[in-house]
Design a protein around this motif. Structure first.
Motif, mmCIF file in Angstrom:
data_model
loop_
_atom_site.group_PDB
_atom_site.id
_atom_site.type_symbol
_atom_site.label_atom_id
_atom_site.label_comp_id
_atom_site.label_asym_id
_atom_site.label_seq_id
_atom_site.Cartn_x
_atom_site.Cartn_y
_atom_site.Cartn_z
ATOM 1 N N LYS A 1 24.657 29.713 56.107
ATOM 2 C CA LYS A 1 24.887 28.747 55.034
ATOM 3 C C LYS A 1 26.186 29.015 54.292
ATOM 4 C CE LYS A 1 20.025 27.607 54.222
ATOM 5 N NZ LYS A 1 18.918 27.588 53.234
ATOM 6 N N VAL A 2 26.558 30.269 54.197
ATOM 7 C CA VAL A 2 27.784 30.648 53.481
ATOM 8 C C VAL A 2 28.892 30.912 54.494
ATOM 9 C CG1 VAL A 2 28.841 32.288 51.881
ATOM 10 C CG2 VAL A 2 26.416 31.667 51.627
ATOM 11 N N GLY A 3 30.034 30.292 54.281
ATOM 12 C CA GLY A 3 31.196 30.549 55.121
ATOM 13 C C GLY A 3 32.196 31.416 54.379
ATOM 14 N N ALA A 4 32.939 32.245 55.099
ATOM 15 C CA ALA A 4 33.958 33.113 54.513
ATOM 16 C C ALA A 4 35.237 32.969 55.325
ATOM 17 C CB ALA A 4 33.489 34.564 54.496
ATOM 18 N N TYR A 5 36.351 32.688 54.634
ATOM 19 C CA TYR A 5 37.612 32.385 55.297
ATOM 20 C C TYR A 5 38.728 33.216 54.670
ATOM 21 C CZ TYR A 5 34.598 28.638 56.756
ATOM 22 O OH TYR A 5 33.521 27.952 57.250
ATOM 23 N N GLU A 6 39.481 33.901 55.529
ATOM 24 C CA GLU A 6 40.533 34.792 55.042
ATOM 25 C C GLU A 6 41.856 34.052 54.916
ATOM 26 O OE1 GLU A 6 42.735 38.208 57.229
ATOM 27 O OE2 GLU A 6 41.009 39.177 56.228
ATOM 28 N N PHE A 7 42.564 34.325 53.821
ATOM 29 C CA PHE A 7 43.874 33.737 53.574
ATOM 30 C C PHE A 7 44.837 34.836 53.160
ATOM 31 C CE2 PHE A 7 40.806 30.356 52.741
ATOM 32 C CZ PHE A 7 41.327 29.308 53.495
ATOM 33 N N LEU A 8 46.117 34.491 53.140
ATOM 34 C CA LEU A 8 47.174 35.400 52.727
ATOM 35 C C LEU A 8 47.928 34.777 51.559
ATOM 36 C CD1 LEU A 8 49.033 37.927 53.322
ATOM 37 C CD2 LEU A 8 50.384 36.362 54.756
ATOM 38 N N ALA A 9 48.167 35.556 50.517
ATOM 39 C CA ALA A 9 49.003 35.091 49.412
ATOM 40 C C ALA A 9 50.457 35.214 49.852
ATOM 41 C CB ALA A 9 48.733 35.909 48.153
ATOM 42 N N GLU A 10 50.957 34.159 50.469
ATOM 43 C CA GLU A 10 52.321 34.196 50.984
ATOM 44 C C GLU A 10 53.313 34.266 49.826
ATOM 45 O OE1 GLU A 10 53.055 31.278 54.099
ATOM 46 O OE2 GLU A 10 50.882 31.007 54.304
ATOM 47 N N PRO A 11 54.372 35.037 49.983
ATOM 48 C CA PRO A 11 55.257 35.310 48.838
ATOM 49 C C PRO A 11 55.866 34.066 48.212
ATOM 50 C CG PRO A 11 56.224 36.080 50.908
ATOM 51 C CD PRO A 11 54.789 35.781 51.189
ATOM 52 N N PHE A 12 56.181 33.054 49.012
ATOM 53 C CA PHE A 12 56.784 31.858 48.436
ATOM 54 C C PHE A 12 55.733 30.848 47.951
ATOM 55 C CE2 PHE A 12 60.194 33.696 50.948
ATOM 56 C CZ PHE A 12 61.193 33.764 49.978
ATOM 57 N N HIS A 13 54.479 31.276 47.950
ATOM 58 C CA HIS A 13 53.412 30.540 47.282
ATOM 59 C C HIS A 13 53.024 31.223 45.976
ATOM 60 C CE1 HIS A 13 51.897 28.507 51.253
ATOM 61 N NE2 HIS A 13 53.047 28.030 50.830
ATOM 62 N N CYS A 14 53.851 32.174 45.552
ATOM 63 C CA CYS A 14 53.574 32.944 44.338
ATOM 64 C C CYS A 14 54.621 32.633 43.262
ATOM 65 C CB CYS A 14 53.570 34.449 44.643
ATOM 66 S SG CYS A 14 52.240 34.934 45.774
ATOM 67 N N ASP A 15 54.249 32.826 42.001
ATOM 68 C CA ASP A 15 55.148 32.502 40.903
ATOM 69 C C ASP A 15 56.050 33.687 40.557
ATOM 70 O OD1 ASP A 15 53.600 34.284 39.440
ATOM 71 O OD2 ASP A 15 52.703 32.774 38.146
ATOM 72 N N PHE A 16 56.746 33.583 39.431
ATOM 73 C CA PHE A 16 57.706 34.607 39.020
ATOM 74 C C PHE A 16 57.058 35.977 38.843
ATOM 75 C CE2 PHE A 16 55.764 33.022 35.211
ATOM 76 C CZ PHE A 16 55.601 34.153 34.434
ATOM 77 N N SER A 17 55.752 36.006 38.570
ATOM 78 C CA SER A 17 55.050 37.273 38.343
ATOM 79 C C SER A 17 54.569 37.902 39.651
ATOM 80 C CB SER A 17 53.857 37.052 37.414
ATOM 81 O OG SER A 17 52.815 36.351 38.077
ATOM 82 N N GLY A 18 54.764 37.203 40.755
ATOM 83 C CA GLY A 18 54.303 37.707 42.036
ATOM 84 C C GLY A 18 52.854 37.402 42.329
ATOM 85 N N ARG A 19 52.241 36.547 41.522
ATOM 86 C CA ARG A 19 50.837 36.173 41.756
ATOM 87 C C ARG A 19 50.746 34.744 42.256
ATOM 88 N NH1 ARG A 19 47.260 39.992 40.537
ATOM 89 N NH2 ARG A 19 47.900 41.659 39.131
ATOM 90 N N LEU A 20 49.710 34.470 43.010
ATOM 91 C CA LEU A 20 49.530 33.181 43.659
ATOM 92 C C LEU A 20 49.494 32.052 42.624
ATOM 93 C CD1 LEU A 20 48.970 32.053 46.559
ATOM 94 C CD2 LEU A 20 46.535 32.177 45.984
ATOM 95 N N PHE A 21 50.225 30.982 42.910
ATOM 96 C CA PHE A 21 50.136 29.792 42.070
ATOM 97 C C PHE A 21 48.706 29.253 42.103
ATOM 98 C CE2 PHE A 21 54.819 29.179 42.747
ATOM 99 C CZ PHE A 21 55.186 28.994 41.420
ATOM 100 N N MET A 22 48.237 28.750 40.972
ATOM 101 C CA MET A 22 46.905 28.162 40.909
ATOM 102 C C MET A 22 46.773 26.995 41.881
ATOM 103 S SD MET A 22 43.840 28.142 39.686
ATOM 104 C CE MET A 22 43.717 29.019 38.107
#
Length: 259
Positions: free
Chosen positions: A9-30
């Motif tokens: 019933k529960v699915g789990a999917y892995e992703f990567l916080a790609e660097p150019f999807h991150c803001d000035f602080s280095g964290r993923l954009f919302m």
């Protein structure tokens, strides 16, 4: 798909916080996190027989009605993270879908709640979700897995809300369903706050209520009101490119905390 072939019933999917999807602080954009969550929902529903692969030939599609994301920690650049997703409830015209975002070591970074409807892609009218594969979605309802965040409140934007910005919509705003992508509203809303604001504040919780569809060429006007300290209500209104009528299309509540 037969009943004896049911998946977890529960699915789990892995992703990567790609660097150019991150803001000035280095964290993923919302916005990029939101896209990953919607992708996880798509993978989960397709894997279980009631996703876009099944719906497309039937001229049906899922559309997002409500979305809540509440984060304690946002993934950093190059971090691998997992989005878990499951259906919490299913009715004739709406389903409730939950999310948990986990770091590579299993720590919970945040949660999400969403409500989805199904529409006919020709008439754009709601259709019976339970008519798809004899109500197969009901076999995947998972009521026991916790998602310990509040359900969305009623986004209130009063008469005192001020027009802050009007934006045009173009090719890159339009998604696979032919309308303005739901995450684009979020990105435009967060752009109302500048980098200096985000250097001192973090978006803790976001609630979005989608009211009407918009299409390329529509102008989106953003009205903003600070309803209490660090809590902002945002109302989006579109202006039809042909009739020039104005229609409310979305409301948001943004809850910031000092960083």
């Amino acid at each position: 798909m037969t009943r004896h072939e049911l998946k977890d019933k529960v699915g789990a999917y892995e992703f990567l916080a790609e660097p150019f999807h991150c803001d000035f602080s280095g964290r993923l954009f919302m916005g990029h996190l939101g896209n990953h969550m919607l992708n996880a929902a798509d993978f989960h529903s397709n894997d279980r027989g009631y996703g876009m692969n099944v719906l497309g030939p039937m001229h049906r599609t899922w559309v997002l009605s409500r979305l809540v994301i509440e984060m304690d920690v946002m993934p950093k650049a190059y971090d691998k993270f997992t989005v878990e997703t499951w259906v919490e409830s299913a009715m004739k015209y709406f389903t409730g879908r939950n999310f948990a975002i986990r770091s590579a070591d299993g720590m919970v970074c945040g949660y999400g709640k969403s409500i989805w409807a199904m529409i006919d892609t020709v008439t754009r009218q709601p259709v019976d979700i339970l008519s798809i594969n004899d109500g197969l979605v009901l076999e995947y309802v998972e009521k026991d897995k916790p998602c310990p965040i509040d359900k969305p409140g009623r986004a209130r934007v009063g008469e005192g809300a001020k027009l802050v910005r009007t934006v045009d919509t173009y090719y890159n705003d339009v998604d696979i369903n032919g309308h303005i992508n739901s995450i684009k509203y979020i990105e435009h809303a967060l752009d109302l706050f500048d980098v200096e604001w985000f250097k001192a504040h973090r978006l803790k919780r976001m609630e979005v209520a989608y009211i009407a569809e918009t299409y390329q060429g529509d102008k989106l006007s953003f009205f903003v009101e600070e309803t209490e300290a660090l809590h902002y209500g945002i109302k989006l209104v579109k202006t039809d490119k042909n009739t020039h009528d104005t229609i409310e299309v979305c409301r948001m509540s943004l809850f910031f905390v000092k960083d």
